[in-house]
Design an enzyme around this catalytic site. Structure first.
Site, short mmCIF file in Angstrom:
data_model
loop_
_atom_site.label_atom_id
_atom_site.label_comp_id
_atom_site.label_asym_id
_atom_site.label_seq_id
_atom_site.Cartn_x
_atom_site.Cartn_y
_atom_site.Cartn_z
N GLY A 121 48.86 41.73 41.23
CA GLY A 121 47.95 42.04 40.13
C GLY A 121 46.94 43.09 40.57
O GLY A 121 46.71 43.29 41.76
N CYS A 122 46.34 43.78 39.58
CA CYS A 122 45.41 44.87 39.92
C CYS A 122 44.15 44.35 40.60
O CYS A 122 43.77 44.82 41.67
CB CYS A 122 45.07 45.67 38.65
SG CYS A 122 44.59 44.66 37.24
#
Ligand SMILES: *[C@@H]1O[C@H](CO)[C@@H](O)[C@H](O)[C@H]1NC(C)=O
Ligand SMILES: *[C@@H]1O[C@H](CO)[C@@H](O)[C@H](O)[C@H]1NC(C)=O
Ligand SMILES: *[C@@H]1O[C@H](CO)[C@@H](O)[C@H](O)[C@H]1NC(C)=O
Length: 370
Positions: free
Chosen positions: A167-168
């Site tokens: 995930g970012c």
């Protein structure tokens, strides 16, 4: 770095001494290769590995934000062939299954449930799957696609057939915290908090539409359920025993992100200094192509080089890159520091990382082509 014209003269020089010449290769395909492969192609023309057919890549979910970005990043790659589904067959399960199994690598840019379904369609042991959703990020049968985690993680990605793309927000958080937990500076049971700001593109087409219309919030914090879907991977890959309190926000810019972790020194190993934290991070990322530890920002020091107008940490300066910058802002006297990670939420936070993982799984060095 070899220039185009010197690569061409080398190509011509070697081709003239090679019995089979370099006829199978047009100079234009040589132009985009690195020095080593240009030599290799011409000097060993009969090696079957060098004549191997292009690797086939299928992006399942090519029309979404991440899918489009991955496609853009792969455009112009002459070592890959992108296979696509015909428009009228997008919903045809058999056709998707056929393409998934035809591909050497499938990049899934789908919602979690659709990702699980797609992953279950693989019925051969050759296809590499890189999943960009949350579905497999803490699944032990999948390799977490953050190669900078450790040398062994990078090697695991190189040999894995199932790679979950991080995930970012976790990319920034894990990059900052994992080396400090490993070094014993942050105890595994430390109660951490994370504040983050992201470009609105992180919210996919729905949020993009809102933010590109006239009526939208100037800034919007969220995550008030205290149960954001990125929390499990944040804990698992840092080695923290408890999940942090995480408060993300989006604002009126499309791409970019800053993930911030404030730390009281009382949470840390006794007598820790900002310099020591900075040293641990600098050492960990010393050989990294994409992660850069920025100069220490000490209290009273001139931070102007790090901060816009001497005050602001802009979130959008790395847009459209695969880079990640780490910052340590510390005040040893007051015993407080804040760690920050800056990245493009769609770059190192999504499609850039997917391409990095694709490169690793195809056996390409990260720096090739740079
Ligand atoms: C991992 O794979 C093994 C063997 O295929 C399977 O038994 C197990 O349930 C899988 N674990 C998860 C979390 O899916
Ligand atoms: C921390 O610093 C104090 C003061 O210099 C010293 O007395 C103490 O032993 C140090 N603690 C550790 C664990 O090094
Ligand atoms: C992936 O490989 C290509 C071709 O060698 C290169 O141009 C690109 O920079 C690499 N990207 C990443 C993120 O490693």
């Amino acid at each position: 770095m070899m220039t185009k014209s010197s690569a061409l003269s080398l190509f011509l020089a070697l081709a003239s001494t090679s019995p089979q010449g370099g006829n199978a290769f047009s100079p234009s395909s040589i132009f985009s290769r690195t020095e080593n492969s240009a030599v290799g192609v011409v000097a060993y023309p009969s090696s079957s590995a060098l004549f191997a057919t292009k690797k086939k890549i299928f992006i399942d979910g090519e029309a979404g934000t991440t899918g489009l970005q991955v496609r853009d990043r792969l455009a112009g790659r002459d070592d890959l062939e992108i296979i696509s589904i015909a428009d009228d067959k997008r919903k045809d399960v058999n056709e998707r299954k056929r393409l998934i199994n035809e591909a050497d690598c499938v990049i899934l840019c789908l919602p979690d449930d659709a990702s699980k379904e797609a992953a279950s369609m693989v019925d051969n042991d050759r296809t590499v799957v890189i999943d960009a959703s949350t579905a497999f990020r803490v699944d032990d049968n999948w390799t977490y696609g953050f190669p900078e985690l450790s040398k062994s993680q990078k090697e695991a990605i190189q040999s894995s057939k199932r790679i979950s793309n991080p995930g970012c927000y976790p990319t920034g958080f894990i990059a900052l915290i994992r080396p400090l937990v490993t070094a014993g500076i942050i105890p595994p049971d430390a109660p951490l908090t994370v504040n983050a700001i992201s470009g609105y593109s992180g919210g996919g087409k729905g949020l993009i539409e809102i933010y590109e219309s006239d009526d939208h919030e100037p800034w919007g914090a969220y995550g008030y359920s205290m149960n954001h879907k990125h929390l499990p991977e944040m804990a698992k890959y840092t080695g923290l025993k408890r999940q942090p309190i995480f408060q993300p926000a989006v604002a009126t810019f499309a791409q970019g992100m800053v993930v911030s972790v404030p730390l009281h020194y009382s949470l840390l190993k006794e007598n820790t200094t900002g310099q020591e934290v900075h040293d641990v991070l600098s050492k960990h990322y010393a050989d990294s192509t994409f992660v850069k530890v920025m100069p220490l920002g000490e209290s009273g020091a001139k931070d102007a080089g790090l901060l816009e107008r001497g005050a602001f940490l802009r979130p959008d300066t790395l847009a459209n890159t695969n880079n990640l910058e780490l910052f340590v802002f510390s005040n040893d006297k007051e015993e407080r520091m804040v760690l920050c990670a800056r990245l493009d939420n769609l770059g190192k936070g999504a499609s850039g990382a997917a391409v990095q993982n694709l490169n690793l799984s195809l056996g390409l060095e990260e720096t090739s082509g740079l």
